[in-house]
Write a protein that holds these residues in place. Structure first.
Motif, PDB file in Angstrom:
ATOM      1  N   GLU A 132     -43.971  42.450 -25.349  1.00 34.99           N
ATOM      2  CA  GLU A 132     -44.538  43.679 -24.696  1.00 34.99           C
ATOM      3  C   GLU A 132     -45.215  44.428 -25.651  1.00 34.99           C
ATOM      4  O   GLU A 132     -44.894  45.343 -26.195  1.00 34.99           O
ATOM      5  N   ASP A 133     -46.568  44.127 -25.890  1.00 35.77           N
ATOM      6  CA  ASP A 133     -47.415  44.738 -26.842  1.00 35.77           C
ATOM      7  C   ASP A 133     -47.483  46.262 -26.897  1.00 35.77           C
ATOM      8  O   ASP A 133     -47.913  46.990 -27.781  1.00 35.77           O
ATOM      9  N   ASP A 134     -47.506  46.880 -25.643  1.00 38.50           N
ATOM     10  CA  ASP A 134     -47.803  48.174 -25.419  1.00 38.50           C
ATOM     11  C   ASP A 134     -46.414  49.208 -25.238  1.00 38.50           C
ATOM     12  O   ASP A 134     -46.413  50.208 -25.150  1.00 38.50           O
ATOM     13  N   CYS A 135     -45.117  48.576 -25.581  1.00 34.60           N
ATOM     14  CA  CYS A 135     -44.015  49.111 -25.837  1.00 34.60           C
ATOM     15  C   CYS A 135     -44.088  50.101 -27.045  1.00 34.60           C
ATOM     16  O   CYS A 135     -44.582  49.736 -27.937  1.00 34.60           O
ATOM     17  N   GLU A 136     -43.287  51.106 -26.744  1.00 38.28           N
ATOM     18  CA  GLU A 136     -43.045  51.995 -27.991  1.00 38.28           C
ATOM     19  C   GLU A 136     -41.618  52.214 -28.262  1.00 38.28           C
ATOM     20  O   GLU A 136     -40.801  52.535 -27.121  1.00 38.28           O
ATOM     21  N   ILE A 137     -40.852  51.881 -29.418  1.00 31.39           N
ATOM     22  CA  ILE A 137     -39.787  52.535 -29.775  1.00 31.39           C
ATOM     23  C   ILE A 137     -39.649  53.455 -30.841  1.00 31.39           C
ATOM     24  O   ILE A 137     -40.190  53.155 -31.917  1.00 31.39           O
ATOM     25  N   TYR A 138     -39.235  54.901 -30.381  1.00 30.75           N
ATOM     26  CA  TYR A 138     -39.470  55.840 -31.385  1.00 30.75           C
ATOM     27  C   TYR A 138     -38.116  55.983 -32.409  1.00 30.75           C
ATOM     28  O   TYR A 138     -36.916  56.096 -31.935  1.00 30.75           O
ATOM     29  N   LEU A 139     -38.610  55.687 -33.502  1.00 31.56           N
ATOM     30  CA  LEU A 139     -37.394  55.511 -34.557  1.00 31.56           C
ATOM     31  C   LEU A 139     -37.053  56.671 -35.255  1.00 31.56           C
ATOM     32  O   LEU A 139     -37.743  57.564 -35.643  1.00 31.56           O
TER      33      LEU A 139
END
Length: 71
Positions: free
Chosen positions: A64-71
């Motif tokens: 899912e190339d438009d997902c974001e995971i905020y580290l």
């Protein structure tokens, strides 16, 4: 060790794809909640949190190339 990360995902199906991709990453067990927009991650003993999360992000971007995971 357990940690929760904020994520940005568009739909529940996308959240399922991200969860499956994260669970296939070595050294981690993960659950993703579309409703809360959060990913709960449990790291294996002795694993490098930063390195594991980089692998999780890569795996999630592949499905899912438009997902974001905020580290």
């Amino acid at each position: 060790m357990k940690k929760t990360y904020k994520i940005d995902v568009d739909c529940a199906a996308c959240a399922d794809k991200i969860e499956l991709a994260a669970q296939k990453t070595e050294g981690v067990a993960a659950t993703v909640s579309f409703m809360t927009q959060k990913m709960k991650v449990e790291f294996a003993d002795g694993s490098d949190e930063k390195a594991v999360m980089e692998n999780v992000v890569k795996a999630c971007k592949r499905v899912e190339d438009d997902c974001e995971i905020y580290l």
